[in-house]
Design a protein around this motif. Structure first.
Motif, PDB file in Angstrom:
ATOM      1  N   TYR A   1      78.834  53.767 -13.849  1.00 51.11           N
ATOM      2  CA  TYR A   1      78.924  54.876 -14.809  1.00 51.11           C
ATOM      3  C   TYR A   1      77.662  54.964 -15.681  1.00 51.11           C
ATOM      4  N   TYR A   2      77.181  53.809 -16.137  1.00 51.28           N
ATOM      5  CA  TYR A   2      76.018  53.794 -17.034  1.00 51.28           C
ATOM      6  C   TYR A   2      74.711  53.480 -16.310  1.00 51.28           C
ATOM      7  N   SER A   3      74.708  53.549 -14.976  1.00 48.45           N
ATOM      8  CA  SER A   3      73.475  53.182 -14.265  1.00 48.45           C
ATOM      9  C   SER A   3      72.438  54.293 -14.350  1.00 48.45           C
ATOM     10  N   ALA A   4      71.179  53.916 -14.244  1.00 47.43           N
ATOM     11  CA  ALA A   4      70.064  54.861 -14.322  1.00 47.43           C
ATOM     12  C   ALA A   4      70.194  55.939 -13.244  1.00 47.43           C
ATOM     13  N   GLN A   5      70.587  55.533 -12.046  1.00 48.39           N
ATOM     14  CA  GLN A   5      70.649  56.476 -10.921  1.00 48.39           C
ATOM     15  C   GLN A   5      71.746  57.513 -11.105  1.00 48.39           C
ATOM     16  N   HIS A   6      72.740  57.197 -11.930  1.00 48.26           N
ATOM     17  CA  HIS A   6      73.910  58.055 -12.065  1.00 48.26           C
ATOM     18  C   HIS A   6      73.772  59.046 -13.238  1.00 48.26           C
ATOM     19  N   LEU A   7      72.684  58.917 -14.022  1.00 52.05           N
ATOM     20  CA  LEU A   7      72.513  59.785 -15.196  1.00 52.05           C
ATOM     21  C   LEU A   7      72.222  61.221 -14.761  1.00 52.05           C
ATOM     22  N   LEU A   8      72.796  62.189 -15.475  1.00 54.22           N
ATOM     23  CA  LEU A   8      72.497  63.589 -15.186  1.00 54.22           C
ATOM     24  C   LEU A   8      71.371  64.082 -16.085  1.00 54.22           C
ATOM     25  N   HIS A   9      70.432  64.810 -15.470  1.00 54.87           N
ATOM     26  CA  HIS A   9      69.257  65.287 -16.200  1.00 54.87           C
ATOM     27  C   HIS A   9      69.342  66.765 -16.580  1.00 54.87           C
ATOM     28  N   ASP A  10      70.550  67.344 -16.548  1.00 53.17           N
ATOM     29  CA  ASP A  10      70.701  68.754 -16.947  1.00 53.17           C
ATOM     30  C   ASP A  10      70.379  68.930 -18.438  1.00 53.17           C
ATOM     31  N   PHE A  11      69.991  70.123 -18.797  1.00 53.21           N
ATOM     32  CA  PHE A  11      69.772  70.559 -20.184  1.00 53.21           C
ATOM     33  C   PHE A  11      68.559  69.924 -20.852  1.00 53.21           C
ATOM     34  N   LEU A  12      67.707  69.220 -20.118  1.00 55.38           N
ATOM     35  CA  LEU A  12      66.511  68.651 -20.741  1.00 55.38           C
ATOM     36  C   LEU A  12      65.461  69.747 -20.873  1.00 55.38           C
ATOM     37  N   SER A  13      64.627  69.632 -21.939  1.00 52.72           N
ATOM     38  CA  SER A  13      63.564  70.639 -22.035  1.00 52.72           C
ATOM     39  C   SER A  13      62.328  70.121 -21.327  1.00 52.72           C
TER      40      SER A  13
ATOM     41  N   MET B   1      71.303  62.367 -19.773  1.00 52.44           N
ATOM     42  CA  MET B   1      70.034  61.935 -20.368  1.00 52.44           C
ATOM     43  C   MET B   1      69.757  62.677 -21.669  1.00 52.44           C
ATOM     44  N   SER B   2      70.202  63.938 -21.749  1.00 56.57           N
ATOM     45  CA  SER B   2      69.967  64.700 -22.969  1.00 56.57           C
ATOM     46  C   SER B   2      70.600  64.014 -24.195  1.00 56.57           C
ATOM     47  N   ASP B   3      71.765  63.389 -24.026  1.00 50.01           N
ATOM     48  CA  ASP B   3      72.389  62.649 -25.134  1.00 50.01           C
ATOM     49  C   ASP B   3      71.555  61.425 -25.498  1.00 50.01           C
ATOM     50  N   LEU B   4      71.042  60.746 -24.469  1.00 46.45           N
ATOM     51  CA  LEU B   4      70.263  59.531 -24.737  1.00 46.45           C
ATOM     52  C   LEU B   4      68.949  59.877 -25.448  1.00 46.45           C
ATOM     53  N   GLU B   5      68.262  60.907 -24.962  1.00 45.88           N
ATOM     54  CA  GLU B   5      66.998  61.298 -25.618  1.00 45.88           C
ATOM     55  C   GLU B   5      67.270  61.828 -27.026  1.00 45.88           C
ATOM     56  N   SER B   6      68.379  62.526 -27.200  1.00 50.48           N
ATOM     57  CA  SER B   6      68.706  63.045 -28.537  1.00 50.48           C
ATOM     58  C   SER B   6      69.032  61.894 -29.494  1.00 50.48           C
TER      59      SER B   6
ATOM     60  N   THR C   1      74.397  51.876 -21.957  1.00 57.88           N
ATOM     61  CA  THR C   1      73.374  52.049 -20.915  1.00 57.88           C
ATOM     62  C   THR C   1      72.371  50.894 -20.949  1.00 57.88           C
ATOM     63  N   LEU C   2      71.971  50.488 -22.147  1.00 58.93           N
ATOM     64  CA  LEU C   2      70.978  49.407 -22.258  1.00 58.93           C
ATOM     65  C   LEU C   2      71.552  48.070 -21.783  1.00 58.93           C
ATOM     66  N   THR C   3      72.835  47.796 -22.082  1.00 59.95           N
ATOM     67  CA  THR C   3      73.399  46.515 -21.598  1.00 59.95           C
ATOM     68  C   THR C   3      73.460  46.518 -20.073  1.00 59.95           C
ATOM     69  N   VAL C   4      73.765  47.675 -19.490  1.00 62.51           N
ATOM     70  CA  VAL C   4      73.821  47.759 -18.023  1.00 62.51           C
ATOM     71  C   VAL C   4      72.415  47.615 -17.434  1.00 62.51           C
ATOM     72  N   GLN C   5      71.422  48.228 -18.057  1.00 61.59           N
ATOM     73  CA  GLN C   5      70.040  48.090 -17.568  1.00 61.59           C
ATOM     74  C   GLN C   5      69.557  46.644 -17.651  1.00 61.59           C
ATOM     75  N   ALA C   6      69.942  45.953 -18.737  1.00 67.24           N
ATOM     76  CA  ALA C   6      69.537  44.544 -18.882  1.00 67.24           C
ATOM     77  C   ALA C   6      70.129  43.720 -17.748  1.00 67.24           C
ATOM     78  N   LEU C   7      71.378  44.039 -17.370  1.00 67.88           N
ATOM     79  CA  LEU C   7      72.023  43.347 -16.254  1.00 67.88           C
ATOM     80  C   LEU C   7      71.308  43.674 -14.943  1.00 67.88           C
ATOM     81  N   GLU C   8      71.045  44.953 -14.726  1.00 64.18           N
ATOM     82  CA  GLU C   8      70.414  45.387 -13.476  1.00 64.18           C
ATOM     83  C   GLU C   8      69.027  44.778 -13.298  1.00 64.18           C
TER      84      GLU C   8
END
Ligand code: FAD
Length: 256
Positions: A244-256, A16-21, A128-135
């Motif tokens: 791989y790109y699903s919301a549930q599978h995202l890692l939330h490490d290193f977020l502030s 998630m840190s990459d996505l937010e960045s 990630t967004l294409t996978v979310q649109a599918l989901e």
């Protein structure tokens, strides 16, 4: 600025840190060089923010902030906006609504400052967004891809990249007629880019460009024809990408 210290990470996961960045960099750095946004660029921005509002699998305050920015943008009736007003909308924060102001690459860290980072995170974001649109069973199979196409064409800082991407889009994006096809379109065209860039100077030697996912990540994705030629098992690739790109599978490490 990018923080310098190396963060050990899991190469088989999305952070998630990459996505937010990526959001921070695109909205506060890349867009900031356009002091007035109008015409096709304004349309591109609206589509981009709209898909982020709909599909970004963010933490609740980040989702709230994207919704607020989308609402603000939809309300602007003129033919142009000032970036400074957009930035003010972006930076309006409360305890339950904010877009972190931090560039912290994790899965997208490069072995040197000039490698990876934002371009890596933009690919990650749009997969990630294409996978979310599918989901979420979006109605329009091309919505995310066209938003990406317009964003890249109007704003992506790497102009040769934008030209190459537009060539690929022009050739085949309009043939995407399902949400599954949209996920696979982005996957296969990203692989075309990987093939073109393998061995180039822009390649991080610690992250060589490969046809992705390689067999160690997804053995079932690969097969050999009777002739011995390599072939992808598209159904397996699709289920791999969906996980791989699903919301549930995202890692939330290193977020502030
Ligand atoms: P990236 O290619 O950025 O990939 C990021 C991550 O996505 C990988 O680490 C991997 O986990 C995953 N991934 C890799 N391949 C796939 C796939 N096929 N499907 C799904 N996930 C995958 N650079 C240039 O020099 N010239 C260009 O023309 C160019 N065009 C670009 C066009 C776009 C739209 C974008 C976003 C970037 C472009 N770039 C271009 C940058 C380049 O593609 C890489 O992003 C950059 O070199 C960093 O590479 P990377 O090793 O981090 O992996």
């Amino acid at each position: 600025h990018t923080e310098e210290q190396w963060r050990p990470f899991n190469k088989t996961r999305v952070y998630m840190s990459d996505l937010e960045s990526a959001l921070h960099y695109s909205l506060r750095v890349e867009l900031a060089s356009h002091s007035i946004i109008s015409g096709e660029d304004l349309t591109a921005l609206r589509r981009y923010i709209s898909v982020l509002d709909k599909y970004f699998p963010g933490r609740p305050p980040v989702k709230n902030a994207l919704k607020a920015v989308n609402d603000w943008l939809q309300k602007q009736e003129g033919t142009s906006i000032n970036y400074s007003d957009f930035r003010a909308a972006l930076n309006t924060r409360s305890t339950d609504s904010y877009l972190p102001k931090v560039e912290r690459w994790v899965g997208c860290q490069g072995s040197k400052q000039h490698f990876r980072g934002y371009p890596c995170a933009m690919w990650t974001l749009f997969h990630t967004l294409t996978v979310q649109a599918l989901e979420t069973k979006s109605r329009d199979p091309q919505e995310v891809l066209q938003a990406m196409r317009r964003y890249v064409s109007s704003f992506f800082g790497c102009r040769p990249c934008a030209v190459h991407f537009e060539d690929m889009a022009l050739e085949s994006m309009n043939r995407v007629i399902s949400l599954r096809f949209a996920v696979l379109w982005l996957w296969s065209h990203h692989n075309q880019v990987n093939a073109r860039l393998a061995g180039e100077l822009s390649e991080d030697p610690h992250f060589p460009k490969v046809q992705w996912p390689p067999p160690d990540l997804c053995p079932a994705c690969h097969s050999l024809k009777p002739s011995g030629e390599h072939t992808w098992v598209q159904e397996e690739v699709l289920s791999f990408l969906k996980n791989y790109y699903s919301a549930q599978h995202l890692l939330h490490d290193f977020l502030s």
